[in-house]
Design an enzyme around this catalytic site. Structure first.
Site, PDB file in Angstrom:
ATOM      1  N   SER A  95       6.963 -21.512 -24.089  1.00 32.21           N
ATOM      2  CA  SER A  95       7.278 -20.580 -24.845  1.00 32.21           C
ATOM      3  C   SER A  95       7.309 -20.045 -26.319  1.00 32.21           C
ATOM      4  O   SER A  95       5.841 -20.216 -26.467  1.00 32.21           O
ATOM      5  CB  SER A  95       8.669 -21.166 -25.459  1.00 32.21           C
ATOM      6  OG  SER A  95       9.059 -21.146 -26.926  1.00 32.21           O
TER       7      SER A  95
ATOM      8  N   TYR B  40       8.767 -29.520 -30.343  1.00 30.26           N
ATOM      9  CA  TYR B  40       8.563 -28.537 -28.385  1.00 30.26           C
ATOM     10  C   TYR B  40       8.073 -27.568 -28.853  1.00 30.26           C
ATOM     11  O   TYR B  40       7.049 -27.425 -28.346  1.00 30.26           O
ATOM     12  CB  TYR B  40      10.571 -28.090 -29.722  1.00 30.26           C
ATOM     13  CG  TYR B  40      10.960 -26.788 -28.455  1.00 30.26           C
ATOM     14  CD1 TYR B  40      10.750 -27.414 -27.222  1.00 30.26           C
ATOM     15  CD2 TYR B  40      10.631 -25.732 -28.938  1.00 30.26           C
ATOM     16  CE1 TYR B  40      11.234 -26.472 -26.074  1.00 30.26           C
ATOM     17  CE2 TYR B  40      10.616 -24.807 -27.820  1.00 30.26           C
ATOM     18  CZ  TYR B  40      11.238 -25.104 -26.000  1.00 30.26           C
ATOM     19  OH  TYR B  40      11.361 -24.538 -25.167  1.00 30.26           O
TER      20      TYR B  40
HETATM   21  P1  NAP Z   1      18.388 -25.053 -20.093  1.00 30.74           P
HETATM   22  O1  NAP Z   1      19.818 -23.857 -19.802  1.00 30.74           O
HETATM   23  O2  NAP Z   1      19.016 -26.603 -20.372  1.00 30.74           O
HETATM   24  O3  NAP Z   1      18.190 -25.663 -18.547  1.00 30.74           O
HETATM   25  C1  NAP Z   1      17.475 -26.887 -18.441  1.00 30.74           C
HETATM   26  C2  NAP Z   1      17.036 -27.037 -16.865  1.00 30.74           C
HETATM   27  O4  NAP Z   1      16.322 -28.064 -16.610  1.00 30.74           O
HETATM   28  C3  NAP Z   1      18.465 -27.049 -16.121  1.00 30.74           C
HETATM   29  O5  NAP Z   1      18.253 -27.016 -15.129  1.00 30.74           O
HETATM   30  C4  NAP Z   1      18.462 -28.602 -16.038  1.00 30.74           C
HETATM   31  O6  NAP Z   1      19.133 -29.876 -14.715  1.00 30.74           O
HETATM   32  C5  NAP Z   1      16.695 -29.266 -15.558  1.00 30.74           C
HETATM   33  N1  NAP Z   1      16.641 -30.294 -16.531  1.00 30.74           N
HETATM   34  C6  NAP Z   1      16.664 -30.288 -17.473  1.00 30.74           C
HETATM   35  N2  NAP Z   1      16.204 -32.502 -18.228  1.00 30.74           N
HETATM   36  C7  NAP Z   1      15.753 -31.981 -16.344  1.00 30.74           C
HETATM   37  C8  NAP Z   1      15.067 -33.136 -15.925  1.00 30.74           C
HETATM   38  N3  NAP Z   1      14.740 -34.420 -16.428  1.00 30.74           N
HETATM   39  N4  NAP Z   1      14.540 -33.359 -14.965  1.00 30.74           N
HETATM   40  C9  NAP Z   1      14.542 -32.113 -13.948  1.00 30.74           C
HETATM   41  N5  NAP Z   1      15.106 -31.368 -14.794  1.00 30.74           N
HETATM   42  C10 NAP Z   1      15.478 -31.586 -15.462  1.00 30.74           C
HETATM   43  O7  NAP Z   1      16.984 -24.283 -20.649  1.00 30.74           O
HETATM   44  P2  NAP Z   1      16.528 -22.844 -20.936  1.00 30.74           P
HETATM   45  O8  NAP Z   1      16.615 -22.682 -21.862  1.00 30.74           O
HETATM   46  O9  NAP Z   1      17.359 -22.531 -19.452  1.00 30.74           O
HETATM   47  O10 NAP Z   1      15.091 -23.236 -20.609  1.00 30.74           O
HETATM   48  C11 NAP Z   1      14.466 -23.818 -19.077  1.00 30.74           C
HETATM   49  C12 NAP Z   1      12.889 -22.975 -19.615  1.00 30.74           C
HETATM   50  O11 NAP Z   1      12.969 -22.237 -20.861  1.00 30.74           O
HETATM   51  C13 NAP Z   1      12.742 -24.855 -20.565  1.00 30.74           C
HETATM   52  O12 NAP Z   1      10.898 -25.016 -20.331  1.00 30.74           O
HETATM   53  C14 NAP Z   1      12.442 -24.391 -22.317  1.00 30.74           C
HETATM   54  O13 NAP Z   1      11.367 -24.956 -22.912  1.00 30.74           O
HETATM   55  C15 NAP Z   1      12.067 -22.382 -21.754  1.00 30.74           C
HETATM   56  N6  NAP Z   1      12.653 -21.900 -22.871  1.00 30.74           N
HETATM   57  C16 NAP Z   1      13.539 -21.157 -22.874  1.00 30.74           C
HETATM   58  C17 NAP Z   1      13.225 -20.792 -24.020  1.00 30.74           C
HETATM   59  C18 NAP Z   1      15.637 -19.988 -24.648  1.00 30.74           C
HETATM   60  O14 NAP Z   1      15.488 -19.547 -24.874  1.00 30.74           O
HETATM   61  N7  NAP Z   1      16.110 -20.846 -23.952  1.00 30.74           N
HETATM   62  C19 NAP Z   1      12.574 -20.446 -24.683  1.00 30.74           C
HETATM   63  C20 NAP Z   1      11.208 -20.192 -24.633  1.00 30.74           C
HETATM   64  C21 NAP Z   1      11.575 -21.048 -22.898  1.00 30.74           C
HETATM   65  P3  NAP Z   1      20.679 -30.373 -15.088  1.00 30.74           P
HETATM   66  O15 NAP Z   1      20.978 -29.122 -15.235  1.00 30.74           O
HETATM   67  O16 NAP Z   1      20.478 -31.131 -14.048  1.00 30.74           O
HETATM   68  O17 NAP Z   1      20.443 -31.244 -16.022  1.00 30.74           O
END
Ligand code: NAP
Length: 243
Positions: A140, A153
């Site tokens: 991130s 985080y």
């Molecule tokens: P999200 O919409 O919450 O999706 C999270 C995904 O991870 C879902 O498929 C969820 O599966 C899965 N997950 C959660 N806990 C898990 C576990 N214990 N084991 C296996 N799978 C698990 O998140 P996102 O925003 O797409 O973020 C994805 C990544 O990008 C993360 O590493 C986050 O830190 C990073 N990121 C996000 C942003 C942003 O602005 N969105 C910015 C920078 C970095 P279920 O649906 O089955 O729970």
């Protein structure tokens, strides 16, 4: 079809950035393992979308913060596909708390998935890689530019960048490249409602390209890092954030 014949695991691929990356890898010809924790219907929908474009995909449940689940996930990959070429460590969780509100549970929840989970997945994945492989860790921009109430985080993502560099050195002699992508503020289920009001306006004002990202903005970089186009790139942490 630059990933034709490749096998890829994307953790946390049932929604958000992981789903976007899984679909892009599938469209580029990879067979994609769509990992999820609890959202089976969402994971099945991602699989159906990949298959609908003529690609190959399966959904496999595993909690990536649990060693036994991670071992089971990669044992299934070995049994079903026999090998692995690409790992995208994406499953992550964010809990935003001011330091006065810090709880040990929130600390362990974030470090157990965002850091230990990434390491456990790499530990199992490298047993399946052949003479080459690509590991992509989703970090991130908060790893280098943290905002309010994000100390734990942001620290997990700083750890991701460091373990990326360390593993690139350790695994380079085996032909395995390791890079991290640092997404900026991206519209996903995790961030729904987070970017509203003055806070959101402030984030946009700090983004030269002037909008929030979408998973589709991140996915092409993952395809590049997964493919031979990036064969000389390892140990890098690359921002995909609109500036
Ligand atoms: P999200 O919409 O919450 O999706 C999270 C995904 O991870 C879902 O498929 C969820 O599966 C899965 N997950 C959660 N806990 C898990 C576990 N214990 N084991 C296996 N799978 C698990 O998140 P996102 O925003 O797409 O973020 C994805 C990544 O990008 C993360 O590493 C986050 O830190 C990073 N990121 C996000 C942003 C942003 O602005 N969105 C910015 C920078 C970095 P279920 O649906 O089955 O729970």
């Amino acid at each position: 079809m630059k990933l034709e014949g490749k096998i890829a695991v994307v953790t946390g691929a049932s929604k958000g950035i992981g789903a976007g990356i899984a679909k892009a890898l599938g469209a580029a010809g990879a067979t994609v393992v769509v990992n999820y924790a609890s959202s089976k219907a969402d994971a099945d929908a991602v699989v159906a979308q990949i298959q609908g474009q003529g690609g190959k995909a399966v959904a496999i449940q595993a909690d990536i913060s649990l060693s036994a689940d991670v071992v089971r996930l990669f044992d299934t990959v070995r049994a079903d596909f026999g090998a692995l070429d690409i790992l995208v460590n994406n499953a992550g969780v964010a809990v935003f708390q001011m330091i006065e509100d810090l709880t040990e549970d929130a600390f362990h929840q974030q470090f157990n998935l965002n850091v230990l989970g990434y390491l456990l997945a790499v530990r199992e994945a490298v047993k399946l890689f052949g003479p080459s492989g690509s590991i992509i860790n989703i970090s991130s921009i908060l790893s280098t530019d943290p905002y309010l109430a994000s100390s734990v985080y942001s620290a997990t993502k700083g750890a991701v960048d460091t373990l990326t560099f360390a593993l690139a050195r350790e695994l380079g002699p085996r032909g395995i490249r390791v890079n991290s992508i640092l997404p900026g503020h991206t519209n996903t289920p995790a961030t729904e409602g987070n970017f509203a009001g003055a806070f959101g306006e402030q984030l946009i004002a700090g983004t030269p390209l002037g909008r929030f990202g979408e998973p589709e903005d991140i996915a092409p970089l993952a395809v590049f890092l997964a493919s031979d186009d990036s064969h000389w790139v390892t140990g890098e942490s690359i921002r995909a954030s609109g500036g």
